[in-house]
Design a protein around this motif. Structure first.
Motif, PDB file in Angstrom:
ATOM      1  N   LEU A  92      -4.024   8.536   2.785  1.00 36.76           N
ATOM      2  CA  LEU A  92      -3.607   9.821   3.280  1.00 36.76           C
ATOM      3  C   LEU A  92      -3.529   9.603   4.843  1.00 36.76           C
ATOM      4  CD1 LEU A  92      -2.557  12.718   3.363  1.00 36.76           C
ATOM      5  CD2 LEU A  92      -4.812  13.365   3.243  1.00 36.76           C
ATOM      6  N   TYR A  93      -2.663   9.935   5.694  1.00 34.42           N
ATOM      7  CA  TYR A  93      -2.752   9.592   7.135  1.00 34.42           C
ATOM      8  C   TYR A  93      -1.957  10.484   7.911  1.00 34.42           C
ATOM      9  CZ  TYR A  93       0.998   6.415   8.755  1.00 34.42           C
ATOM     10  OH  TYR A  93       2.222   5.878   8.991  1.00 34.42           O
ATOM     11  N   GLN A  94      -2.478  10.789   9.325  1.00 31.78           N
ATOM     12  CA  GLN A  94      -1.643  11.487  10.100  1.00 31.78           C
ATOM     13  C   GLN A  94      -1.364  10.309  11.197  1.00 31.78           C
ATOM     14  OE1 GLN A  94      -3.994  14.661  11.915  1.00 31.78           O
ATOM     15  NE2 GLN A  94      -2.932  14.354  13.928  1.00 31.78           N
ATOM     16  N   PRO A  95      -0.241  10.126  11.296  1.00 32.69           N
ATOM     17  CA  PRO A  95       0.374   9.055  12.437  1.00 32.69           C
ATOM     18  C   PRO A  95       0.189   9.377  13.894  1.00 32.69           C
ATOM     19  CG  PRO A  95       2.202   9.995  11.241  1.00 32.69           C
ATOM     20  CD  PRO A  95       1.027  10.747  10.635  1.00 32.69           C
ATOM     21  N   LYS A  96      -0.156   8.501  14.591  1.00 33.92           N
ATOM     22  CA  LYS A  96      -0.301   8.725  16.081  1.00 33.92           C
ATOM     23  C   LYS A  96       0.915   8.196  16.559  1.00 33.92           C
ATOM     24  CE  LYS A  96      -5.278   8.654  16.868  1.00 33.92           C
ATOM     25  NZ  LYS A  96      -6.094   7.764  17.419  1.00 33.92           N
TER      26      LYS A  96
ATOM     27  N   GLU B 223       0.772  -1.136  -0.073  1.00 32.73           N
ATOM     28  CA  GLU B 223      -0.001  -0.005   0.059  1.00 32.73           C
ATOM     29  C   GLU B 223       0.664   1.391  -0.117  1.00 32.73           C
ATOM     30  OE1 GLU B 223      -4.019  -1.358   2.451  1.00 32.73           O
ATOM     31  OE2 GLU B 223      -2.617  -0.399   3.509  1.00 32.73           O
ATOM     32  N   LEU B 224       0.234   2.456  -0.388  1.00 30.18           N
ATOM     33  CA  LEU B 224       1.285   3.607  -0.490  1.00 30.18           C
ATOM     34  C   LEU B 224       0.057   4.689   0.304  1.00 30.18           C
ATOM     35  CD1 LEU B 224       3.453   5.321  -1.639  1.00 30.18           C
ATOM     36  CD2 LEU B 224       2.220   5.586  -3.699  1.00 30.18           C
ATOM     37  N   TYR B 225       0.672   5.416   1.192  1.00 28.54           N
ATOM     38  CA  TYR B 225       0.156   6.337   1.825  1.00 28.54           C
ATOM     39  C   TYR B 225       0.887   7.682   1.950  1.00 28.54           C
ATOM     40  CZ  TYR B 225      -3.315   3.338   4.132  1.00 28.54           C
ATOM     41  OH  TYR B 225      -4.293   2.110   4.324  1.00 28.54           O
ATOM     42  N   LEU B 226       0.513   8.908   1.818  1.00 26.36           N
ATOM     43  CA  LEU B 226       1.177  10.004   1.885  1.00 26.36           C
ATOM     44  C   LEU B 226       0.702  10.507   3.369  1.00 26.36           C
ATOM     45  CD1 LEU B 226      -0.220  11.923  -1.190  1.00 26.36           C
ATOM     46  CD2 LEU B 226       1.831  10.739  -0.918  1.00 26.36           C
ATOM     47  N   MET B 227       1.704  11.162   3.839  1.00 32.58           N
ATOM     48  CA  MET B 227       1.665  11.392   5.307  1.00 32.58           C
ATOM     49  C   MET B 227       1.527  12.728   5.528  1.00 32.58           C
ATOM     50  SD  MET B 227       4.498   8.553   7.255  1.00 32.58           S
ATOM     51  CE  MET B 227       4.680   9.869   8.357  1.00 32.58           C
ATOM     52  N   CYS B 228       0.876  13.215   6.762  1.00 33.53           N
ATOM     53  CA  CYS B 228       0.668  14.728   6.999  1.00 33.53           C
ATOM     54  C   CYS B 228       0.539  14.835   8.523  1.00 33.53           C
ATOM     55  CB  CYS B 228      -0.560  15.195   6.209  1.00 33.53           C
ATOM     56  SG  CYS B 228      -2.060  14.400   7.000  1.00 33.53           S
ATOM     57  N   ASP B 229       0.816  15.899   8.932  1.00 36.59           N
ATOM     58  CA  ASP B 229       0.872  16.351  10.359  1.00 36.59           C
ATOM     59  C   ASP B 229      -0.467  16.590  10.953  1.00 36.59           C
ATOM     60  OD1 ASP B 229       3.621  16.124  10.592  1.00 36.59           O
ATOM     61  OD2 ASP B 229       3.888  18.389  10.019  1.00 36.59           O
ATOM     62  N   ASP B 230      -1.438  17.132  10.015  1.00 36.10           N
ATOM     63  CA  ASP B 230      -2.641  17.586  10.358  1.00 36.10           C
ATOM     64  C   ASP B 230      -3.813  17.117   9.354  1.00 36.10           C
ATOM     65  OD1 ASP B 230      -5.054  18.688  10.956  1.00 36.10           O
ATOM     66  OD2 ASP B 230      -4.349  20.530  11.878  1.00 36.10           O
ATOM     67  N   VAL B 231      -4.308  15.867   9.422  1.00 35.95           N
ATOM     68  CA  VAL B 231      -5.094  15.587   8.427  1.00 35.95           C
ATOM     69  C   VAL B 231      -6.491  16.374   8.119  1.00 35.95           C
ATOM     70  CG1 VAL B 231      -6.450  14.097   9.906  1.00 35.95           C
ATOM     71  CG2 VAL B 231      -6.154  13.328   7.499  1.00 35.95           C
TER      72      VAL B 231
ATOM     73  N   VAL C 205      -6.894   8.218   9.010  1.00 41.93           N
ATOM     74  CA  VAL C 205      -6.643   7.573   7.958  1.00 41.93           C
ATOM     75  C   VAL C 205      -7.454   8.097   6.935  1.00 41.93           C
ATOM     76  CG1 VAL C 205      -6.400   5.711   6.278  1.00 41.93           C
ATOM     77  CG2 VAL C 205      -5.468   5.740   8.791  1.00 41.93           C
ATOM     78  N   THR C 206      -7.391   8.399   5.660  1.00 44.52           N
ATOM     79  CA  THR C 206      -8.394   8.825   4.735  1.00 44.52           C
ATOM     80  C   THR C 206      -8.045   8.287   3.344  1.00 44.52           C
ATOM     81  OG1 THR C 206     -10.008  10.441   3.658  1.00 44.52           O
ATOM     82  CG2 THR C 206      -7.768  11.094   4.285  1.00 44.52           C
ATOM     83  N   ARG C 207      -8.738   8.554   2.220  1.00 37.68           N
ATOM     84  CA  ARG C 207      -8.436   8.161   1.021  1.00 37.68           C
ATOM     85  C   ARG C 207      -8.781   9.225   0.064  1.00 37.68           C
ATOM     86  NH1 ARG C 207      -6.290   3.420   0.664  1.00 37.68           N
ATOM     87  NH2 ARG C 207      -6.244   2.786  -1.316  1.00 37.68           N
ATOM     88  N   ILE C 208      -7.926   9.561  -0.795  1.00 37.65           N
ATOM     89  CA  ILE C 208      -7.994  11.142  -1.649  1.00 37.65           C
ATOM     90  C   ILE C 208      -8.031  10.575  -3.088  1.00 37.65           C
ATOM     91  CG2 ILE C 208      -7.131  12.703  -0.192  1.00 37.65           C
ATOM     92  CD1 ILE C 208      -4.488  12.647  -1.968  1.00 37.65           C
ATOM     93  N   THR C 209      -9.009  11.090  -3.885  1.00 34.11           N
ATOM     94  CA  THR C 209      -9.157  10.613  -5.298  1.00 34.11           C
ATOM     95  C   THR C 209      -7.990  11.431  -6.143  1.00 34.11           C
ATOM     96  OG1 THR C 209     -11.459  10.034  -4.776  1.00 34.11           O
ATOM     97  CG2 THR C 209     -10.904  10.573  -7.077  1.00 34.11           C
TER      98      THR C 209
END
Length: 115
Positions: free
Chosen positions: A104-108, A58-66, A91-95
């Motif tokens: 797309l996810y903001q890790p904890k 799987e491929l996820y883009l990470m962010c600090d504030d989803v 976690v979400t998914r973007i089109t």
């Protein structure tokens, strides 16, 4: 020695996906020839999870504030799925126009990327 990761997205409309990464996500790129863009990615990390059945990647883009990232992306016309809270993050998914969806996810959890 391994010097990096080269990830691939296969899409029905590769040009639309390239435009999305260039103009919406603002990822820098180089032209590998004839307009074939290769994008620089943000720093990356790799998690290894057990698989119950078939193995997959799987491929996820990470962010600090989803929430803020979703607001920004929606302002640019990007569709985002509802956010799900998991044990490891939000976690979400973007089109991606012409290219399906990407996580797309903001890790904890602590991240491996030095900041």
């Amino acid at each position: 020695m391994i010097t990096g990761v080269h990830a691939l997205i296969y899409a029905h409309d590769a040009e639309k996906v390239r435009v999305f990464f260039r103009d919406v996500l603002n990822f820098p790129s180089v032209d590998a020839g004839h307009g074939w863009l290769i994008f620089a990615l943000p720093p990356a990390e790799l998690g290894i999870h057990p698989a119950e059945d078939e193995t997959y990647h799987e491929l996820y883009l990470m962010c600090d504030d989803v929430a803020a990232t979703i607001r920004d992306l929606k302002g640019k016309g990007v569709e985002c799925a509802p956010v799900q809270e998991t044990g490891f993050g939000l976690v979400t998914r973007i089109t991606i126009p012409g290219g399906g969806k990407i996580g797309l996810y903001q890790p904890k959890h602590p991240i491996a990327i030095g900041r």
